[in-house]
Design a protein around this motif. Structure first.
Motif, PDB file in Angstrom:
ATOM      1  N   PRO A  10      19.469   1.553 -12.829  1.00  0.00           N
ATOM      2  CA  PRO A  10      17.815   1.053 -12.136  1.00  0.00           C
ATOM      3  C   PRO A  10      17.744   1.814 -11.301  1.00  0.00           C
ATOM      4  O   PRO A  10      17.077   0.953 -10.525  1.00  0.00           O
ATOM      5  N   TYR A  11      18.324   2.747 -10.712  1.00  0.00           N
ATOM      6  CA  TYR A  11      18.935   3.341  -9.944  1.00  0.00           C
ATOM      7  C   TYR A  11      16.911   4.213  -9.377  1.00  0.00           C
ATOM      8  O   TYR A  11      16.428   4.353 -10.448  1.00  0.00           O
ATOM      9  N   TRP A  12      17.002   4.486  -8.602  1.00  0.00           N
ATOM     10  CA  TRP A  12      15.446   5.667  -8.166  1.00  0.00           C
ATOM     11  C   TRP A  12      15.450   7.506  -8.858  1.00  0.00           C
ATOM     12  O   TRP A  12      16.613   7.837  -8.800  1.00  0.00           O
ATOM     13  N   PRO A  13      14.806   7.160 -10.020  1.00  0.00           N
ATOM     14  CA  PRO A  13      14.837   8.109 -10.486  1.00  0.00           C
ATOM     15  C   PRO A  13      14.702   9.833 -10.073  1.00  0.00           C
ATOM     16  O   PRO A  13      13.624   9.702  -9.178  1.00  0.00           O
ATOM     17  N   LEU A  14      15.234  10.995 -10.149  1.00  0.00           N
ATOM     18  CA  LEU A  14      14.115  12.329 -10.506  1.00  0.00           C
ATOM     19  C   LEU A  14      13.581  12.254 -11.146  1.00  0.00           C
ATOM     20  O   LEU A  14      14.171  12.715 -12.230  1.00  0.00           O
ATOM     21  N   LYS A  15      12.695  12.899 -11.032  1.00  0.00           N
ATOM     22  CA  LYS A  15      11.280  13.056 -11.556  1.00  0.00           C
ATOM     23  C   LYS A  15      10.462  14.070 -11.231  1.00  0.00           C
ATOM     24  O   LYS A  15       9.416  13.062  -9.861  1.00  0.00           O
ATOM     25  N   LEU A  16       9.206  14.293 -11.464  1.00  0.00           N
ATOM     26  CA  LEU A  16       8.107  14.816 -11.393  1.00  0.00           C
ATOM     27  C   LEU A  16       6.509  14.019 -10.490  1.00  0.00           C
ATOM     28  O   LEU A  16       6.429  12.833 -11.094  1.00  0.00           O
ATOM     29  N   ARG A  17       6.509  13.755  -9.360  1.00  0.00           N
ATOM     30  CA  ARG A  17       5.367  12.819  -8.699  1.00  0.00           C
ATOM     31  C   ARG A  17       4.481  13.898  -8.236  1.00  0.00           C
ATOM     32  O   ARG A  17       4.356  14.443  -7.747  1.00  0.00           O
ATOM     33  N   LEU A  21      12.996   5.056   4.258  1.00  0.00           N
ATOM     34  CA  LEU A  21      10.953   3.816   3.867  1.00  0.00           C
ATOM     35  C   LEU A  21      10.343   2.671   4.983  1.00  0.00           C
ATOM     36  O   LEU A  21      11.483   2.019   5.748  1.00  0.00           O
ATOM     37  N   VAL A  22       9.590   2.306   4.597  1.00  0.00           N
ATOM     38  CA  VAL A  22       8.999   1.076   5.957  1.00  0.00           C
ATOM     39  C   VAL A  22       9.814  -0.222   5.681  1.00  0.00           C
ATOM     40  O   VAL A  22      10.621  -0.689   6.246  1.00  0.00           O
ATOM     41  N   VAL A  23      10.079   0.108   3.533  1.00  0.00           N
ATOM     42  CA  VAL A  23      10.238  -1.664   3.845  1.00  0.00           C
ATOM     43  C   VAL A  23      11.942  -1.420   4.137  1.00  0.00           C
ATOM     44  O   VAL A  23      12.168  -2.420   3.947  1.00  0.00           O
ATOM     45  N   TRP A  24      12.491  -0.303   4.751  1.00  0.00           N
ATOM     46  CA  TRP A  24      14.024  -0.142   5.110  1.00  0.00           C
ATOM     47  C   TRP A  24      13.916  -0.841   6.733  1.00  0.00           C
ATOM     48  O   TRP A  24      14.414  -1.610   7.444  1.00  0.00           O
ATOM     49  N   ALA A  25      12.677   0.079   6.623  1.00  0.00           N
ATOM     50  CA  ALA A  25      13.030  -0.379   8.023  1.00  0.00           C
ATOM     51  C   ALA A  25      12.652  -2.331   8.461  1.00  0.00           C
ATOM     52  O   ALA A  25      12.600  -3.159   9.367  1.00  0.00           O
ATOM     53  N   ARG A  31       0.662  -1.071  -0.229  1.00  0.00           N
ATOM     54  CA  ARG A  31      -0.035  -0.420  -0.054  1.00  0.00           C
ATOM     55  C   ARG A  31       0.729   1.416  -0.004  1.00  0.00           C
ATOM     56  O   ARG A  31       0.794   2.389  -0.732  1.00  0.00           O
ATOM     57  N   ILE A  32       1.975   1.026   0.601  1.00  0.00           N
ATOM     58  CA  ILE A  32       2.738   2.044   1.493  1.00  0.00           C
ATOM     59  C   ILE A  32       3.978   2.710   0.881  1.00  0.00           C
ATOM     60  O   ILE A  32       4.722   3.844   0.704  1.00  0.00           O
ATOM     61  N   CYS A  33       4.752   1.401  -0.124  1.00  0.00           N
ATOM     62  CA  CYS A  33       5.969   1.737  -0.747  1.00  0.00           C
ATOM     63  C   CYS A  33       5.729   2.404  -1.006  1.00  0.00           C
ATOM     64  O   CYS A  33       5.241   2.208  -2.353  1.00  0.00           O
ATOM     65  N   PRO A  34       6.687   3.396  -2.600  1.00  0.00           N
ATOM     66  CA  PRO A  34       6.841   3.758  -3.392  1.00  0.00           C
ATOM     67  C   PRO A  34       7.255   2.661  -4.156  1.00  0.00           C
ATOM     68  O   PRO A  34       7.392   3.350  -6.049  1.00  0.00           O
ATOM     69  N   ALA A  35       7.748   1.625  -4.463  1.00  0.00           N
ATOM     70  CA  ALA A  35       8.199   1.044  -5.312  1.00  0.00           C
ATOM     71  C   ALA A  35       9.894   0.886  -6.002  1.00  0.00           C
ATOM     72  O   ALA A  35       9.426   1.247  -6.844  1.00  0.00           O
ATOM     73  N   PRO A  36       9.928   0.480  -4.973  1.00  0.00           N
ATOM     74  CA  PRO A  36      12.050   1.157  -6.149  1.00  0.00           C
ATOM     75  C   PRO A  36      11.634  -0.070  -6.927  1.00  0.00           C
ATOM     76  O   PRO A  36      12.797   0.172  -8.196  1.00  0.00           O
ATOM     77  N   CYS A  37      11.489  -1.062  -6.380  1.00  0.00           N
ATOM     78  CA  CYS A  37      11.547  -2.181  -7.467  1.00  0.00           C
ATOM     79  C   CYS A  37      10.713  -2.085  -8.778  1.00  0.00           C
ATOM     80  O   CYS A  37      11.682  -2.252  -9.627  1.00  0.00           O
ATOM     81  N   GLU A  38      10.260  -1.692  -8.528  1.00  0.00           N
ATOM     82  CA  GLU A  38       9.504  -1.438 -10.632  1.00  0.00           C
ATOM     83  C   GLU A  38      10.166  -0.343 -11.022  1.00  0.00           C
ATOM     84  O   GLU A  38      10.818  -0.173 -12.154  1.00  0.00           O
ATOM     85  N   ALA A  39      10.683   0.611 -10.504  1.00  0.00           N
ATOM     86  CA  ALA A  39      12.327   1.639 -11.015  1.00  0.00           C
ATOM     87  C   ALA A  39      13.380   0.443 -12.000  1.00  0.00           C
ATOM     88  O   ALA A  39      13.475   0.773 -12.765  1.00  0.00           O
ATOM     89  N   ALA A  40      13.993  -0.574 -11.014  1.00  0.00           N
ATOM     90  CA  ALA A  40      15.029  -0.482 -11.660  1.00  0.00           C
ATOM     91  C   ALA A  40      14.291  -2.268 -12.473  1.00  0.00           C
ATOM     92  O   ALA A  40      14.970  -2.671 -12.957  1.00  0.00           O
ATOM     93  N   CYS A  41      12.763  -2.764 -12.556  1.00  0.00           N
ATOM     94  CA  CYS A  41      12.146  -3.609 -13.791  1.00  0.00           C
ATOM     95  C   CYS A  41      13.310  -2.820 -14.684  1.00  0.00           C
ATOM     96  O   CYS A  41      13.141  -2.270 -15.135  1.00  0.00           O
TER      97      CYS A  41
END
Length: 488
Positions: free
Chosen positions: A341-348, A461-465, A95-105
């Motif tokens: 595959p790193y977390w990108p800088l873009k307008l969210r 992030l929650v996922v890091w915790a 629900r609340i993870c920003p999904a860095p996995c998808e950035a690395a897909c």
């Protein structure tokens, strides 16, 4: 993995949302998850790419291609087994993870990535509905006692792992309910709190004891950190009663904005504002709630916490909501060849922004203006980056009307007085100093005291915790038993 040609045949399908006009009337979740057939199609898009960068993009190293393939094949029960093997609480991250996995897909190099987060969400919701998520009490008890201080995602993950290893685990929480920043930092419209309660019941059945309204150590005088404690336990008491102590508190020291007028009434930290609404949603009656109703709200800080303030203010019925970000507006589309595959800088643009918000970038607050002791406006100036520094642009001064100002500029560190009470050495940023080495990881300079999550790594992030909680649990288990069967 998935269908060999699936990534060429099927497009990414996003989870749906209840329309803004409807969801602004309540504080419940409004995301419409994927149905089974949609999840299967998204699983089919996962390529047999050989080197699945998504695994490393995910902080807890979820075995993503495997559960994507299992969903594609309709084997949901094994999909949740794979997901739970690395993630204790996928209903939180889904629900609340920003999904860095998808950035690395791998598919994200030149196309839309696989909807990994939405598949994870679908798997865990299906698992609970089918009754596949059950308590896993230990087969034998070790006789060792562990105290976990803090009941956020790091503390909960560590406690569950340690209980399953056979230790007697007690979780201490200074607030009135379990969950830490999951409970009081995340608005209900992003994650309803019965999801936490359901996990607490599971963990209690596994042998975890929860003690709420207990402050370990001390908070500084005048602290604005949420604290419902009625009892205080000293570090000496914990170290005497328990074989190991794991510190998993949040990075709750907010970043302040010391400009003229800061003392005016109507200027609050985000974490004064957000927890109150969650308490009200839970049925608590507050003596005085910070309300945005009918007010011109300025949110200072462009991150997730600021976005949460925007959504909550709109639900209060704010007259207007404006969000400031000191950094320049990022590009709408990232430079994929440069960042993947790193977390990108873009307008969210978050769902809260879509509900109504004026966003201002490259803007700095110069002064809070007030009348009769109450804030009435914010004076600002635009800034630009020169030689690595933000400098003011002459002639861009402006005044914004403000009845309520919410400071959401992030968190600088854990509460120093708590670490000081234990005598834990701090790093340069004020976090508990502890490494993540395979041997002796997460141990502080104080014997039998460990640290993980935001308290060790800072705001994250929650996922890091969850990752740190799991790894710290293994480190504590090795410390107590000389070896560990817990996954790292």
């Amino acid at each position: 993995m998935g269908k060999i040609t699936g990534f060429m045949e099927f497009e990414r399908v996003e989870e749906g949302y209840q329309p803004p006009a409807e969801r602004l009337k309540h504080y419940r979740e409004f995301v419409i998850g994927l149905d089974d057939s949609q999840a299967k199609v998204q699983g089919a898009r996962c390529m047999d790419c050989g080197t699945p960068f998504c695994n490393n993009g995910c902080p807890i190293n979820n075995i993503i291609p495997d559960f994507n393939d299992l969903v594609f094949r309709g084997d949901w029960k094994n999909a949740i087994a794979v997901l739970h093997s690395t993630n204790n609480f996928p209903e939180f991250t889904g629900r609340i993870c920003p999904a860095p996995c998808e950035a690395a897909c791998t598919l994200n190099i030149n196309d839309d990535p696989v909807g990994i987060k939405s598949i994870e969400h679908a798997i865990i919701d299906r698992a609970w509905a089918e009754g596949w998520v059950v308590p896993q009490p230990p087969k034998a008890k070790t006789g060792k006692k562990v105290a976990v201080v803090g009941s956020g995602p790091a503390g909960l993950a560590a406690a569950q792992q340690l209980a399953r290893a056979g230790h007697d685990v007690t979780v201490f929480e200074k607030n009135d309910r379990i969950g830490g920043l999951l409970r009081y930092g995340i608005p209900d419209f992003k994650m309803e709190k019965w999801l936490i309660d359901r996990r607490i019941e599971q963990m209690q059945a596994e042998g975890v004891t929860f003690r709420t309204r207990v402050l370990v150590g001390a908070l500084p005088d005048g602290s604005k950190v949420t604290n419902d404690a009625r009892d205080v336990v000293s570090p000496e008491q914990l170290r005497a009663e328990f074989d190991a102590v794991l510190l998993c508190g949040g990075a709750e020291q907010p970043r302040d904005l010391p400009v003229p007028g800061r003392e005016l009434e109507g200027i609050h930290f985000a974490m004064e504002f957000l927890p109150q609404q969650n308490k009200v949603n839970a049925g608590d009656k507050l003596k005085k709630q910070i309300s945005a109703a009918g007010k011109h709200v300025i949110v200072i800080g462009g991150g997730d916490t600021g976005s949460d303030c925007v959504g909550t203010s709109n639900r209060h019925g704010a007259a207007s909501v404006t969000q400031f970000e000191v950094m320049p507006q990022p590009p709408v589309q990232e430079n994929k060849p440069l960042t993947w595959p790193y977390w990108p800088l873009k307008l969210r643009t978050s769902s809260s922004h879509e509900e109504g918000c004026q966003r201002e970038f490259a803007i700095a607050t110069k002064e809070f203006v007030g009348k009769n002791g109450k804030v009435t406006a914010v004076r600002t100036v635009h800034v630009e980056m020169k030689e690595g520094k933000l400098v003011e642009i002459a002639g861009t001064e402006k005044e914004y009307k403000a009845d309520l100002v919410l400071l959401a500029m992030g968190f600088v560190s854990p509460i120093a007085s708590v670490l000081d009470a234990f005598g834990v050495e701090k790093d340069a940023r004020g976090n508990a100093k502890a490494s993540t080495e395979l041997v002796g990881g997460y141990a502080t300079n104080v014997p039998q005291v460990f640290a993980a999550g935001d308290m060790r790594r800072g705001q994250s992030l929650v996922v890091w915790a969850i990752r740190e909680g799991r790894q710290a649990a293994r480190a504590v288990d090795e410390f107590l038993m000389g070896h560990s069967v817990l996954p790292r």
